[in-house]
Design a protein around this motif. Sequence first.
Motif, mmCIF file in Angstrom:
data_model
loop_
_atom_site.group_PDB
_atom_site.id
_atom_site.type_symbol
_atom_site.label_atom_id
_atom_site.label_comp_id
_atom_site.label_asym_id
_atom_site.label_seq_id
_atom_site.Cartn_x
_atom_site.Cartn_y
_atom_site.Cartn_z
ATOM 1 N N GLY A 149 4.347 9.746 -8.220
ATOM 2 C CA GLY A 149 5.616 9.595 -8.795
ATOM 3 C C GLY A 149 6.821 9.702 -8.334
ATOM 4 N N GLU A 150 7.460 9.525 -7.100
ATOM 5 C CA GLU A 150 8.177 9.288 -5.760
ATOM 6 C C GLU A 150 8.808 8.432 -5.417
ATOM 7 N N CYS A 151 9.078 7.470 -6.545
ATOM 8 C CA CYS A 151 9.838 6.332 -6.047
ATOM 9 C C CYS A 151 10.083 5.902 -7.787
ATOM 10 N N HIS A 152 11.131 4.820 -8.088
ATOM 11 C CA HIS A 152 11.814 4.237 -9.123
ATOM 12 C C HIS A 152 11.623 2.555 -8.722
ATOM 13 N N LEU A 153 10.887 1.930 -9.415
ATOM 14 C CA LEU A 153 10.227 0.833 -8.740
ATOM 15 C C LEU A 153 11.698 -0.489 -10.123
ATOM 16 N N VAL A 154 12.254 -1.154 -9.241
ATOM 17 C CA VAL A 154 13.100 -2.283 -9.880
ATOM 18 C C VAL A 154 12.588 -3.369 -9.414
ATOM 19 N N SER A 182 1.141 -1.615 0.109
ATOM 20 C CA SER A 182 -0.238 0.146 -0.176
ATOM 21 C C SER A 182 0.514 1.365 -0.386
ATOM 22 N N GLN A 183 1.693 0.856 0.261
ATOM 23 C CA GLN A 183 2.584 2.391 0.848
ATOM 24 C C GLN A 183 3.266 2.541 -0.613
ATOM 25 N N ILE A 193 3.875 5.467 -5.835
ATOM 26 C CA ILE A 193 3.878 5.426 -7.512
ATOM 27 C C ILE A 193 3.016 6.427 -7.662
ATOM 28 N N ALA A 194 2.366 6.128 -7.272
ATOM 29 C CA ALA A 194 0.650 7.319 -7.911
ATOM 30 C C ALA A 194 1.246 8.841 -7.410
#
Length: 185
Positions: free
Chosen positions: A17-22, A8-9, A14-15
């Motif tokens: 735009g505060e991170c880059h997911l790998v 949920s965090q 993602i919503a």
Amino acid sequence: MQTQISPSQLKQLIANGECHLVDVREPVEHAEEHIREARLIPLGELEKRAAELPKDKPLVIHCRSGKRGTQAQEKLMKLGFGQVQNLEGGIQAWKAAGLPVASAEKKVFPLMQQVQLAIGTGVLTGAVLSLTVHPYWVFLSAFFGAGLLFAGSTGWCGLAILLSKMPWNRVSGQACCSPKNCAVN
């Protein structure tokens, strides 16, 4: 900064735009199902491809259940990435939370199912041959049993790596599949 992040965090990050997911799984695993916003960089390629990742934005790593994600997190922190979190429970937890995953249209058996089929075939073949041909064939079953013991205790499965490189598991492109080739579940 906490080292683990809940589904949920992550959804919120993602919503916004505060991170880059790998995604640090293998390409065939990524094609089976993935979080649409995730960038695929397999764990074995992470150190040589780390320059592709931004250092000015928090990174969130995910794998299937969290173990490879923890390994990736440690590698990236040693390489100077300060803001690295691991998706707690991996994509399994993401799906359990009811969050969407995308998948490629091309379907193959999941990698772990392929590993189970190969090991089961090897053990059964060794047992049958040791009873019908020669008792030394029991060592084939022992070989697969030792491989399972090693994989379970270390988290490294050579058979899974070998199978992921087989032609039927080859996935075109290393990044997320295009929307026209994906289905969201």
